[in-house]
Design a protein around this motif. Structure first.
Motif, short mmCIF file in Angstrom:
data_model
loop_
_atom_site.label_atom_id
_atom_site.label_comp_id
_atom_site.label_asym_id
_atom_site.label_seq_id
_atom_site.Cartn_x
_atom_site.Cartn_y
_atom_site.Cartn_z
N PRO A 67 6.65 43.36 -5.50
CA PRO A 67 5.60 42.89 -4.61
C PRO A 67 6.15 42.60 -3.22
O PRO A 67 7.29 42.15 -3.07
CB PRO A 67 5.09 41.61 -5.27
N ALA A 69 6.93 40.72 0.05
CA ALA A 69 7.20 39.30 0.29
C ALA A 69 6.22 38.75 1.32
O ALA A 69 5.94 39.38 2.33
CB ALA A 69 8.63 39.12 0.76
N THR A 72 10.35 35.40 3.74
CA THR A 72 11.72 35.48 3.23
C THR A 72 12.60 34.48 3.98
O THR A 72 12.45 34.31 5.19
CB THR A 72 12.29 36.89 3.39
N THR A 84 6.82 35.72 -3.04
CA THR A 84 6.00 36.90 -3.30
C THR A 84 4.59 36.57 -3.75
O THR A 84 3.74 37.46 -3.77
CB THR A 84 6.65 37.79 -4.37
N LYS A 85 4.33 35.31 -4.12
CA LYS A 85 2.98 34.98 -4.56
C LYS A 85 2.70 33.52 -4.30
O LYS A 85 3.53 32.65 -4.56
CB LYS A 85 2.82 35.29 -6.06
N GLN A 98 11.48 35.25 -5.54
CA GLN A 98 12.45 36.23 -6.02
C GLN A 98 13.76 36.02 -5.28
O GLN A 98 13.80 36.09 -4.05
CB GLN A 98 11.95 37.66 -5.78
#
Length: 194
Positions: A67, A69, A72, A84-85, A98
């Motif tokens: 997925p 980002a 970051t 990512t979510k 992640q």
């Protein structure tokens, strides 16, 4: 499927035997009912007996892309932390992180973070929310370390380590949050998906 075929064959034989004793108009009615009950619509028609079977091998689909980002940040031990979510379902905000290593990394890394230091601030109300706990008092985070007070990310050179965290959802009027992760800093103005 074999049971259906056996049952259909038995029904067809019994109908054929009955149709010999009945007049032609009832045989036509029986034949009509047989054609409507032979096979469910979702099953494909059988190929003719003289047709050969052609088999094609399906190509293995490529792996699903990671997925994108939302944000970051550099993390501890030379890792990158990608958010990512940030999605609300019901009354829960689910956050997925992640952890990854750069391609030039020579070793793997294991990161431990104290969950009581993880939180987010609702940008609209300035209210702070912490990670939820279940009925047994364990944090709703994965993967948990042996003491249930930290999450851990085992980051390998060949892949990512995924961490999930559950929080109380911000009000429906809140559009963004600022998530704070120890040793990775703050992910500011993250759009909340609903």
């Amino acid at each position: 499927m074999h049971k259906h075929l056996i049952a259909l064959a038995a029904a067809a034989l019994s109908l054929a035997a009955c149709s010999q004793d009945k007049p032609a108009d009832t045989a036509a009615t029986t034949e009509t009912s047989t054609t409507t009950t032979t096979a469910p619509a979702e099953q494909p028609a059988a190929p003719p007996a003289d047709a050969g079977v052609a088999r094609t091998e399906a190509a293995t689909p490529p792996p699903a892309p990671a997925p994108a980002a939302l944000a970051t940040q550099p993390g501890p031990k030379n890792t990158q932390v990608a958010l990512t979510k940030a999605r609300v379902v019901g009354d829960i905000l689910s956050v997925e992180l992640q952890y990854s290593l750069p391609p030039t990394a020579e070793n793997s890394a294991t990161v431990y973070e104290d969950i009581d230091q993880v939180n987010y601030i609702d940008d609209a109300t300035s209210r702070k929310y912490e990670v939820l706990k279940d009925q047994q008092g364990k944090y709703m985070a994965s993967p948990l370390s042996y003491n249930d007070k930290q999450f851990h990310a085992d980051v390998r050179k060949t892949g990512v380590a995924i961490v999930t965290l559950k929080f109380p959802a911000p009000p429906a009027t809140s559009q963004t949050i600022s998530l704070s992760i120890p040793e990775a800093g703050s992910f500011d103005a993250v759009a909340v998906q609903r």
